[in-house]
Design a protein around this motif. Structure first.
Motif, PDB file in Angstrom:
ATOM      1  N   ALA A 147       0.820  -1.211   0.000  1.00 22.16           N
ATOM      2  CA  ALA A 147       0.000   0.000   0.000  1.00 22.16           C
ATOM      3  C   ALA A 147       0.852   1.256   0.000  1.00 22.16           C
ATOM      4  N   THR A 148       2.025   1.186   0.633  1.00 24.00           N
ATOM      5  CA  THR A 148       2.816   2.409   0.756  1.00 24.00           C
ATOM      6  C   THR A 148       4.051   2.428  -0.124  1.00 24.00           C
TER       7      THR A 148
ATOM      8  N   THR B 284       3.976   8.799   3.101  1.00 23.11           N
ATOM      9  CA  THR B 284       2.764   9.603   2.983  1.00 23.11           C
ATOM     10  C   THR B 284       2.031   9.061   1.776  1.00 23.11           C
ATOM     11  N   ILE B 285       0.743   8.878   1.861  1.00 28.10           N
ATOM     12  CA  ILE B 285       0.070   8.392   0.664  1.00 28.10           C
ATOM     13  C   ILE B 285      -1.064   9.306   0.256  1.00 28.10           C
ATOM     14  N   ASP B 286      -1.122   9.558  -1.059  1.00 28.62           N
ATOM     15  CA  ASP B 286      -2.137  10.479  -1.579  1.00 28.62           C
ATOM     16  C   ASP B 286      -3.140   9.726  -2.449  1.00 28.62           C
ATOM     17  N   TYR B 287      -3.479   8.523  -1.994  1.00 29.42           N
ATOM     18  CA  TYR B 287      -4.440   7.694  -2.709  1.00 29.42           C
ATOM     19  C   TYR B 287      -5.101   6.801  -1.665  1.00 29.42           C
TER      20      TYR B 287
ATOM     21  N   ILE C  25      -5.778  -0.013  -5.815  1.00 31.23           N
ATOM     22  CA  ILE C  25      -5.366   1.352  -5.487  1.00 31.23           C
ATOM     23  C   ILE C  25      -6.133   2.308  -6.387  1.00 31.23           C
ATOM     24  N   GLY C  26      -6.601   3.396  -5.812  1.00 34.59           N
ATOM     25  CA  GLY C  26      -7.293   4.419  -6.601  1.00 34.59           C
ATOM     26  C   GLY C  26      -7.177   5.749  -5.881  1.00 34.59           C
ATOM     27  N   ARG C  27      -7.758   6.774  -6.482  1.00 37.77           N
ATOM     28  CA  ARG C  27      -7.640   8.096  -5.863  1.00 37.77           C
ATOM     29  C   ARG C  27      -8.627   8.257  -4.717  1.00 37.77           C
TER      30      ARG C  27
ATOM     31  N   GLU D 103     -13.393   4.502  -5.873  1.00 34.66           N
ATOM     32  CA  GLU D 103     -12.695   3.941  -7.025  1.00 34.66           C
ATOM     33  C   GLU D 103     -11.961   2.651  -6.633  1.00 34.66           C
TER      34      GLU D 103
ATOM     35  N   GLU E  87     -14.384   7.697 -12.353  1.00 38.88           N
ATOM     36  CA  GLU E  87     -13.777   8.133 -11.089  1.00 38.88           C
ATOM     37  C   GLU E  87     -14.381   7.395  -9.895  1.00 38.88           C
TER      38      GLU E  87
ATOM     39  N   GLY F 232     -15.095   4.381 -10.054  1.00 38.02           N
ATOM     40  CA  GLY F 232     -14.633   3.002 -10.159  1.00 38.02           C
ATOM     41  C   GLY F 232     -15.511   2.078 -10.974  1.00 38.02           C
TER      42      GLY F 232
ATOM     43  N   THR G 134       5.753   6.563  -1.884  1.00 36.65           N
ATOM     44  CA  THR G 134       5.963   6.693  -0.427  1.00 36.65           C
ATOM     45  C   THR G 134       5.922   8.123   0.083  1.00 36.65           C
TER      46      THR G 134
END
Lengths: 490, 608
Positions: free
Chosen positions: A314-315, A350-353, A386-388, A392, B24, B26, B61
């Motif tokens: 995930a990261t 840090t994750i942006d999703y 994984i998605g935004r 999603e 978006e 999904g 990351t």
């Protein structure tokens, strides 16, 4: 601190065959450990009885033993290969149990072998729930009410203090084998007996039920300089009462306030220090009461776990690899992050999703099986997406499962066609769907969609399922958009 | 459940904004097609026309705060694409998706080996998979990792973006094979055996015709379209027969039927048979020995990786049966036939890459049961046993290397002398109400391997590894059905007595053993009186159970015995062939230590 030069050879213990509760995540961690420690110039000795693994490829270790993972066999290997240290934190519960057995039989002392990654004392403190509870008390953290028993009589006595429903967890078993929840005394007796037989030391934990509470996990790492980093937070979509391995999980956690999250982080740091995992990764589970925010500590795994594999994917932070390096003496600030090359491993990811994992069950292969989900893990695999946004990733994960589904329903495979129902049918099905959702089962996720289509509200569904309203709201949004899309049907 | 006719109408009023929002959220093209009553192809076309295509973001990351070097990507519907296409020759390997019973870690092993091999060939490797537990989804394993679902839509999107030289679909089990044809139709080059060849092996009628043309024996088979028709077909084939639905919904299992009533019963309770979804009926070769072969072909030559002999007799799923390599009971003639048929089949199916063939041998005749021109579950086991990296070789062959170039022409699998035993591991301890007997439906979750110079020791190690350590002394409970009251059973009983075990049995088996001069005590069945066999198991008075299934009538007893054995960790054996094998293991275990040796040492011995 540079790496240790006093050790030359390392014995890594694998996790053996794939069973429910212990799958190929330990091939992933073991493979990483072999690769990285070999690069560091150590001689690697490996034992794993599972031939289907990458880690048992002859190129990955200097000496690979495809032999049964029993204390006797490992002792023979130690006798022959004379490793300086054993790394027992990569092979799941199997490897930890063997390490404990070898220590207790005096094998480690006899051959002068040291445990790295987790010391015996730390393993025991984390794994023995009684010691763990005491440790939590010492650092002022709450854990669930209850205690350990070795007989049915003791267990029955404890019911007064704890109150129904009660969770029964046998000690030292994989994936909670033999555990369960009891709502009455009759069920309680049956489950305690089953738990006592499942436990290798005939012990079960009787515990206050925190069913319906929110469940979280933190992946934590610590080094010899006492640096602690939190790699990832994971939130369970399904509330407490469903084993994490059977639960849909989401990373990062979505429904904690910053204050709650900080409190959890602080607790995690205290715990890893108190338990004394000096080097490597641990997984710590928490429960939060949705009505008053009370947080309790559920348990800690002083090793790489299923969740570590998920957190790594995930990261992008390679937990097993870093844990292996920490075990031989490196500190987090000395290890570069593979991905950025610029930042050290002491930078928290840090994750942006948004990441969603959904388990996969294979109940149809087992005639007569009880497919209710509970504290004993029953899934055989999982898919991650994984998605935004949660929406999603969630729909992507559903189509990743390869069970013929292409998202949250609306794919021609639905059991119910709500649009085709008349009012009478709708009323009847509304009742039936709500009934079904009371009991966690595979496929309930599609019933949430039917429930919304049948006009149930978020509040109503929260009451029945205890799934956090934030998640329910997201599912409702998917269903709403589907309605809009449907209006364009040709 | 029939699929309705696919429409190709275009939902033209849908705005690009709404389409984008759906993506978006999904929604898959498949869902949108269903919602709008059109086809996936139309939706895809619409999307592309409106420029609603995915971009690939990087897992870095650090939320893009620093520059990322490791290409680990996922798709989403935004504007900026972070996955840059290189100019190198690239191959995409499709993974196996989530683990399930029947498709586990073995396929991940093959995918990862494929990656290693292509890397050695200087090709840029890419993996698509969605299983977070695996080595194949470690971003270190491949040049590029796409953490994506293995559906046609998602895979095609990546292919369109990356423009690979080709895609490998034969390493990830059933998952990638399901979309192979559609990928090919969309202009993607499938490396290795063509989807046509794969199809030929899976289509009963065409494959049957091929076998007849090649003059290779196979069990009689037929197809039934109704209940009555099924009985007729079964009678023509002659009993016993193996019955299974062609269209598996909700995992309706296959079954072995011994007479017309059983077929009728099966059809009634298990299957919605219709002209669209017929039932497949095969002659079941009772008491046959089964063999598995894994090989690699480059279209010209064929290298046999190994021949495995199943320990359990026919009727037990190959994934659930223990097996031994090299085979321990086979005539030279039969072995030659097995090899000859394998080579013939590989050539006829134009196999480029891996192929697995399952054989049965009954009364000296070798039959082909099944051919799968792709990676099989046993590839890693064979590779570990022999040191021959089959999946790697296959990957190289798929990108154009010949076996001759790889120095493998003339490789002789017979040079491997040590013995490897594979044993399956079952999740029965998690499912208290499930019967523990094995059958044609696979239920194991994993496997272990035991290696030794000696068959008995390899068996003992495999059992130990599976958590089933065989006892070296004590009491054995034996209960066999009527057809198992044979000389073979007597041999097992005598051997056990010879090894110092005492025997107990319920009435039928006890009198059979006593009449044949084998000393055996009596114990009650569960309902006959106390103390009964379950009491004895619980009291630790029984160390080994040999129980062949007796059918409906004694189901309750068997169930109770099976459960008590599991709970008390008593070895429980349900077939006679496995019992005979266990006896060999026990004998070896009694001699003392089983010995240990590293894989590297075994492999060195093969080469010297």
């Amino acid at each position: 601190m540079p790496k240790r030069t006093d050790i030359k050879s390392i014995l890594i213990i694998g996790s053996g065959p794939i069973v429910i509760g212990q799958a190929c995540e330990f091939d992933y961690s073991g493979t990483q450990a072999c690769q990285v420690l070999r690069e560091e110039g150590y001689r690697i000795i490996l034992i794993n009885s599972n031939p289907a693994t990458i880690m048992t490829d002859p190129e990955l270790a200097d000496a690979t033993y495809i032999e049964p993972i029993t204390p006797e066999m490992v002792e023979e290997i130690i006798k022959k290969e004379r490793p300086d240290v054993i790394l027992p934190t990569m092979g799941g519960q199997t490897a930890l149990n063997i390490a404990v057995a070898l220590a207790e039989r005096g094998v480690l002392a006899k051959y002068g072998v040291e445990l790295i990654g987790a010391k015996l004392e730390a393993i025991k403190k984390a794994e023995d729930r009684e010691l763990f509870k005491e440790a939590m008390d010492r650092i002022g953290l709450h854990s669930a009410r209850g205690g350990f028993v070795n007989t049915l009589d003791e267990a029955v006595k404890m019911t007064e203090e704890v109150g129904f429903p009660i969770i029964i967890r046998p000690s030292f078993t994989l994936g909670g084998t033999g555990g369960g929840t009891a709502y009455n005394i009759e069920e309680f007796r049956e489950k305690v007996l089953h738990g006592l037989t499942s436990s290798p030391i005939q012990q079960v934990l009787i515990e206050e039920s925190v069913i319906g509470w929110k469940e979280f996990e933190l992946e934590v790492m610590r080094d010899l300089k006492d640096n602690v980093v939190i790699i990832c937070s994971i939130e369970n979509f399904d509330p407490m009462g469903v084993h994490t391995g059977d639960s849909i999980t989401v990373a990062p956690a979505q429904t904690l306030t910053d204050k709650e999250y900080q409190a959890m982080r602080d607790a995690a740091k205290k715990i890893i220090r108190e338990i004394g995992v000096e080097t490597g990764g641990s997984n710590i589970q928490f429960a939060v009461n949705p009505s008053d925010g009370r947080m309790i500590v559920i348990e800690m795994n002083p090793r790489v776990s299923r969740s570590s594999a998920l957190a790594s994917k995930a990261t992008g932070f390679p937990i097993a690899k870093i844990a292996a390096k920490l075990a031989v003496g490196y500190t987090l600030d000395e290890i570069p992050n593979d991905i950025t090359k610029l930042t050290p491993a002491s930078f928290e990811p840090t994750i942006d999703y948004c990441v969603v994992k959904i388990p996969r069950w294979d109940f149809e292969k087992f005639k007569g099986v009880d497919d209710t989900l509970g504290v004993q893990m029953k899934s055989v695999g999982e898919a991650m997406a994984i998605g935004r946004t949660f929406k999603e990733s969630f729909q992507k994960a559903l189509r990743s499962l390869e069970q013929g589904r292409f998202g949250l329903g609306a794919d021609g495979k639905d059991e119910l066609d709500v649009r085709a129902m008349n009012d009478v049918e709708r009323k009847e099905w509304r009742r039936r769907v709500l009934d079904r959702l009371k009991i966690p089962k595979p496929g309930n996720i599609f019933y949430l969609r039917y429930a919304f289509q049948l006009g149930c509200s978020i509040e109503e569904l929260f009451k029945v399922t205890k799934i956090d309203p934030w998640f329910l709201h997201n599912i409702w949004q998917i269903v709403e958009l589907e309605e809009e899309l449907y209006s364009y049907r040709v | 459940m029939k699929q309705s006719k696919i429409s190709h109408r275009i939902p033209s009023k849908v705005s690009p904004e709404l389409l984008r929002q759906a993506k978006e959220f999904g929604f898959s093209d498949r869902q949108l097609a269903h919602i709008w009553g059109t086809s996936e192809k139309i939706v895809r076309g619409m999307r592309k026309q409106h420029g609603v295509v995915p971009v690939y973001k990087t897992v870095d990351t650090c939320a893009a705060e620093f520059e990322a070097h490791t290409p680990y990507h996922y798709s989403t519907y935004e504007r900026e694409n972070e996955s840059k296409r290189s100019e190198r020759k690239k191959v995409i390997i499709l993974g196996g998706g989530p683990n399930r019973i029947g498709q586990g870690i073995e396929f991940d092993y093959c995918c990862v080996h494929g990656v290693y091999a292509l890397d050695e060939e200087g090709i840029e490797t890419m993996m698509i998979n969605c299983n977070p537990e695996t080595v194949s989804t470690d971003y270190d394993t491949t040049d590029k990792l796409y953490f994506e679902p293995l559906t046609l839509e998602d895979v095609l999107n990546i292919c369109e973006h990356e423009q690979p030289f080709g895609v490998i679909v034969s390493f990830g089990g059933q998952t990638p094979l399901k979309i192979a044809k559609a990928l090919e139709e969309n202009g993607v080059r499938i490396l290795g055996t063509s989807p046509e060849g794969i199809d030929l092996a899976e289509d009963r009628e065409r494959f049957g015709a091929l076998l007849r043309k090649l003059n290779i024996p196979h069990p009689k088979y037929g197809t039934a379209y109704s209940v009555n028709n099924a009985v007729l077909v079964a009678e023509q084939i002659s009993f016993p027969v193996l019955v299974r639905p062609s269209y598996v919904l909700g995992g309706r299992a296959m079954e072995i039927c011994y007479n017309g009533d059983a077929v009728r019963e099966y059809m009634k309770k298990a299957v919605d048979v219709s002209p669209d979804y017929p039932v497949l009926i095969d002659r079941f070769l009772e008491d046959a020995f089964e063999y598995d072969v894994d090989c690699v072909s480059d279209g010209k030559d064929v290298v046999i990786g190994g021949v495995m002999e199943h320990i359990e007799e026919a009727g037990i799923h190959s994934g659930d049966s223990a097996c031994v390599l090299p085979p321990f009971m086979i005539s030279q003639k039969n072995l030659d036939e097995i090899i000859g048929y394998t080579v013939k089949l590989a050539k006829a199916l134009k196999v480029v890459g891996l192929m697995n063939v399952q054989f049965a041998m009954k009364d000296g005749v070798v039959y082909v049961l099944e051919v799968n021109p792709r990676a099989s579950r046993t590839v890693p086991f064979v590779s570990k046993a022999t040191g021959l990296p089959l999946a790697k070789i296959a990957a190289k062959v798929m990108v154009g290397k010949t076996l001759e170039e790889l120095g493998l022409k003339g490789y002789d699998f017979r040079k491997v002398k040590h013995i490897s035993v594979k044993e399956a591991v079952f999740p029965f301890n998690k499912f208290p109400r499930v019967p523990v007997f094995l059958g044609p439906e696979m239920r194991s979750t994993g496997e272990v391997m035991g290696i030794s110079e000696n068959f008995g020791a390899a068996v003992a190690k495999a059992q130990m590894g599976a958590g089933n350590t065989l006892p070296v002394e004590g009491r054995v409970f034996i209960s066999v059905n009527e057809s198992d009251k044979t000389e073979f059973t007597l041999g097992i009983a005598r051997d056990l007595v010879g090894l110092g075990f005492s025997l107990v049995a319920t009435e039928g088996t006890q009198s059979f053993l006593n009449q044949s001069g084998v000393e055996c005590g009596h114990v009650f069945k569960v309902n006959e009186g106390r103390p009964n066999v379950v009491d004895m198991v619980k009291n630790g008075e029984i160390q080994l159970i040999i129980n062949t299934p007796l059918g409906e009538n004694s189901r309750y007893d068997e169930f109770a015995i099976g459960r008590s054995a599991l709970e008390n960790k008593v070895s429980f054996i349900t077939t006679l062939s496995a019992a005979a094998t266990a006896v060999k293991g026990i004998a070896k275990q009694k001699e003392g230590t089983l010995g240990i040796r590293s894989v590297q040492e075994y492999l060195k011995n093969i080469d010297t």
